[in-house]
Design an enzyme around this catalytic site. Sequence first.
Site, short mmCIF file in Angstrom:
data_model
loop_
_atom_site.label_atom_id
_atom_site.label_comp_id
_atom_site.label_asym_id
_atom_site.label_seq_id
_atom_site.Cartn_x
_atom_site.Cartn_y
_atom_site.Cartn_z
N ASP A 36 0.82 -1.21 0.00
CA ASP A 36 0.00 0.00 0.00
C ASP A 36 0.85 1.26 0.00
O ASP A 36 2.06 1.22 0.28
CB ASP A 36 -0.90 0.03 1.24
CG ASP A 36 -2.09 -0.91 1.11
OD1 ASP A 36 -2.34 -1.38 -0.01
OD2 ASP A 36 -2.75 -1.17 2.13
N LYS A 58 -3.53 3.80 -2.81
CA LYS A 58 -4.73 4.56 -3.09
C LYS A 58 -4.51 6.02 -2.69
O LYS A 58 -3.99 6.32 -1.63
CB LYS A 58 -5.92 4.01 -2.30
CG LYS A 58 -6.27 2.55 -2.65
CD LYS A 58 -7.37 2.02 -1.76
CE LYS A 58 -7.66 0.55 -2.07
NZ LYS A 58 -8.67 -0.01 -1.17
N MET A 173 -7.61 9.53 8.82
CA MET A 173 -7.83 10.20 7.53
C MET A 173 -9.02 11.16 7.61
O MET A 173 -9.94 11.11 6.79
CB MET A 173 -8.06 9.16 6.42
CG MET A 173 -6.89 8.22 6.22
SD MET A 173 -5.42 9.11 5.64
CE MET A 173 -4.30 7.72 5.37
#
Length: 490
Positions: A36, A58, A173
Site C-alpha cells: 500500500d 490509493k 484520515m
Amino acid sequence: MSKGKVYLIGAGPGDVGLITVKGMEAIRKAEVILYDRLANPKLLEFAVPGCELIYCGKLPHRHILRQEAITDLLVSNALTGKTVIRLKGGDPGVFGRVGEEAEALAQHGIEFEIVPGISSGIAAPLYAGIPVTHRKYGESFAVVTAHDKSLDGKPLLDWPGLASGVDTIAFYMGIANLPFICENLIKNGKPSDTAVILIQWGTFGRQKTLQGTLATIAVQATAVSFSNPAITLVGNIVSLREKISWFEKKPLFGRQILLARTGTNQSELAKELSDQGADVIEFPKWNKVPAPIDMHILKNLDAYCRILFTSPESITDFFTVLFEAGIDIRSLKAELFGASVKSAKALNEKGFLADTAEKMRPDGRLLLVGDNHLQEQQLAYASSKYGRFDLYITSHKKIDEQFLPIFERMLEEAAVDTVIFPSSLSVKILMQEGINANFIPRELLDRASIVCMGKQTLQAAAEHEIKPKAVLANPTKAALLEHLINSKWG
C-alpha cells in the site's frame, strides 16, 4: 501444483524500525509483495532479488487497484504456489480490510497468516509526544474512521457516545471531514475548547503537526492546507505534548535527504541519518551478481605488492571468492588499501592493518579490486593516478528497474532539501541514472543543499556543473553528521 501461502502483514506507521520481527521475516522470503501507499517503500528493499512488487496504493479520487483486484491477485498468485505478502500500513486489522482478504483466501483453501502491526492511531501520537491514555488525562481511547461508504463520505457514528463517553479519540484520515467531526462532537457535548492535534506522516522525519481546539482546528487546517495522510487526535491528553515531545527534538528532524547510492548493502550512513530524525531516500537501488572467477589472478596473488579495494562490498566479495576457491588468505603478501576511509575501515574490521589509498606508495605491482563500474567508469582515472595495474572484477551491478516507480512516488511525496554525494562515482551515477534519464528533475540540485564528501567528489560535481554548499575535508560519517546538525537548510 501445491498452493502457496499468504501473509497479511501490518507494516507499521512509517518508521521502518517499527515493523515486527515476524513481518520482516516474511518479507525476506516473499516471491510477490502487494504493498500500500502508507507502507514505507524502504521495507521492500529487504525482499530477495526478483521478488515481484505490485503497488496497490490509493490516493483520494485516484485508485491504483480496487479492492476486488487486490484480492484476486492474492488468490491467483497463491494458487500458483507462491509465497505472497500483502503489506499494509499500520495494523491490518484497523481499517485495513484484512477481514475481506482473509475471507477470500479461506474460501479458496489458501493457507494464510495475519501478522499484526503497530497502528498509526497509537504510534503517530506517541511520536508527537502524546500517549493515548494517561491516568490523569484520559482512561478511555477510541479509534474511529473519519469517512465511510456513503455518497458524501461523512461517517455515521455514535456521536453522543464519542462526545461524552470517550476521553481520547483518534480519527483516521479525517482532514476532509474535519469541520463535520468538530461540529458533531461539540453538538453532542464535547467542550469546544477540547484540545485537538493533527499529525501528518506520523513517525516519518517529515512528520507535521497542527494543534488547536474543536472550535479552531478546522479553520487552522484550511489556512495551511493541511492534508492526509493524517491522524486527528481529540482530547485533553494532547497537553502532555509540551512536556514529553521527543521525536521532533532529534537534531535532523524534518530534514529530507537524497543520498546517492553506489552499493548494494544496507547503508550505515543512511541508517544513522534516519536515527537522527531525517527522512532518507537512497537512489538508486542495485542488483548484484558475482562476476566469473579469474583463477589466473587468484593463483598469483603472491606476486602483488599492493591490493587496492574500491569499496567495502568489493572486500567482502573478494574474500568470499578466495574462500570458495580454496585459497588461504595467508598467501597474501601485499599491503592492503581502501579507496576510501570506509573501505579501509572495512579491511581493519577483518583484521588487516590497512590504510587509505592516499597513503599508498607508488612502487610494486598493484591489483585493483572492484565491481563492473570500476571497469566501465574509473579505469582512466585509476591509470592516471596509479600507473599500471591488474584488475579483478568481483561483481556486476545494474539498476533494479522495478524500484524506479517506487522512487518516483517517494520523490513526489517528499520535499528533498539536501543531496549527499559520498563519492565521485555517486555523482556520476545520480547524474546518469537520475538527472540525464529525466527521472530526477535538475531543479532539485539547484534548490537543495549539496554536500560532497571529499575533494574527488567535489571534482566530479564540478564536471557536471553542480555547486555544493559544503565539501567535507574529512569524508567520514561523523564529519557529515556534525556538518548537517550544525548547518541550516530550507
